[in-house]
Design an enzyme around this catalytic site. Structure first.
Site, PDB file in Angstrom:
ATOM      1  N   ARG A   1      35.643  48.570  45.117  1.00 59.05           N
ATOM      2  CA  ARG A   1      35.736  48.898  43.694  1.00 59.05           C
ATOM      3  C   ARG A   1      34.569  48.377  42.872  1.00 59.05           C
ATOM      4  O   ARG A   1      34.337  48.858  41.768  1.00 59.05           O
ATOM      5  CB  ARG A   1      37.072  48.441  43.133  1.00 59.05           C
ATOM      6  CG  ARG A   1      38.182  49.293  43.726  1.00 59.05           C
ATOM      7  CD  ARG A   1      39.474  49.048  43.089  1.00 59.05           C
ATOM      8  NE  ARG A   1      40.448  50.009  43.578  1.00 59.05           N
ATOM      9  CZ  ARG A   1      41.734  49.860  43.455  1.00 59.05           C
ATOM     10  NH1 ARG A   1      42.217  48.793  42.865  1.00 59.05           N
ATOM     11  NH2 ARG A   1      42.554  50.780  43.909  1.00 59.05           N
TER      12      ARG A   1
ATOM     13  N   GLU B   1      43.352  35.956  53.192  1.00 55.48           N
ATOM     14  CA  GLU B   1      44.688  35.374  53.211  1.00 55.48           C
ATOM     15  C   GLU B   1      45.364  35.633  54.563  1.00 55.48           C
ATOM     16  O   GLU B   1      46.206  34.877  54.999  1.00 55.48           O
ATOM     17  CB  GLU B   1      45.574  35.989  52.111  1.00 55.48           C
ATOM     18  CG  GLU B   1      45.035  35.876  50.713  1.00 55.48           C
ATOM     19  CD  GLU B   1      44.041  36.974  50.358  1.00 55.48           C
ATOM     20  OE1 GLU B   1      44.341  38.165  50.496  1.00 55.48           O
ATOM     21  OE2 GLU B   1      42.926  36.620  49.945  1.00 55.48           O
TER      22      GLU B   1
END
Length: 181
Positions: free
Chosen positions: A69, A106
């Site tokens: 993005r 993560e």
């Protein structure tokens, strides 16, 4: 902050949609697609970024956008600033000689890379992405710039998830976020 800045931020914030429990239970996904769909909101994002950069930095050589993005906002900002745009991609997505850095996610590990000749030593760069969460991807991009001996002036994001403390991971680099959650 000027009243017109507040109006632009209100417009941007009004278009961010929250999707609870996506992509998994307990996560609130903040969707920026309506911002991209609105020419007025997209222009507001780029104008606020441009204003920040022009106020804070005398010289910028490149805008560096993060996969994927950052590729949407970065070229628009680069065009407004009259500078070039460089891609930071996931490993294996760029042709030619590349430089890469590994980083933690993560849920595992990943690698980010740029083309070897994309950034020259001493160039002053601004990094841009849509979201700052834990800071892993932006940290990797900063490390790539350091490897290339470029000067990171700062990082720009549309949204920052403050509870995840991603900005702390990026110190001493400054992070400018339009929206905080």
């Amino acid at each position: 902050m000027a009243a017109s800045d507040d109006c632009r931020l209100d417009l941007i914030k009004s278009l961010v949609r929250a999707f609870p429990d996506f992509p998994k239970k307990g996560i609130i996904f903040r969707d920026i697609c309506p911002i991209l769909k609105s020419p007025e909101a997209l222009s507001a994002v780029i104008s606020l970024f441009e204003q920040h950069v022009r106020e804070k930095f005398q010289k910028v050589d490149l805008v560096v956008g993060l996969d994927a993005r950052g590729f949407l906002f970065g070229p628009l900002l680069a065009q407004r600033l009259g500078v070039g745009f460089v891609l930071v991609r996931k490993k294996g997505k760029l042709p030619g000689a590349t430089v890469s850095v590994a980083y933690d996610l993560e849920y595992g590990k990943a690698e980010a890379e740029i083309q070897e000749d994309a950034v020259s030593p001493g160039q002053k760069v601004i990094l841009i992405d849509d979201l700052l969460a834990t800071g892993g991807t932006l940290y990797a991009a900063c490390a790539l710039m350091q490897q290339q001996r470029a000067e990171v002036l700062g990082c720009l994001v549309v949204m920052e998830l403050k509870d995840l403390n991603g900005a702390d991971k990026l110190k001493p680099h400054h992070v400018h976020s339009l929206l905080q959650y």
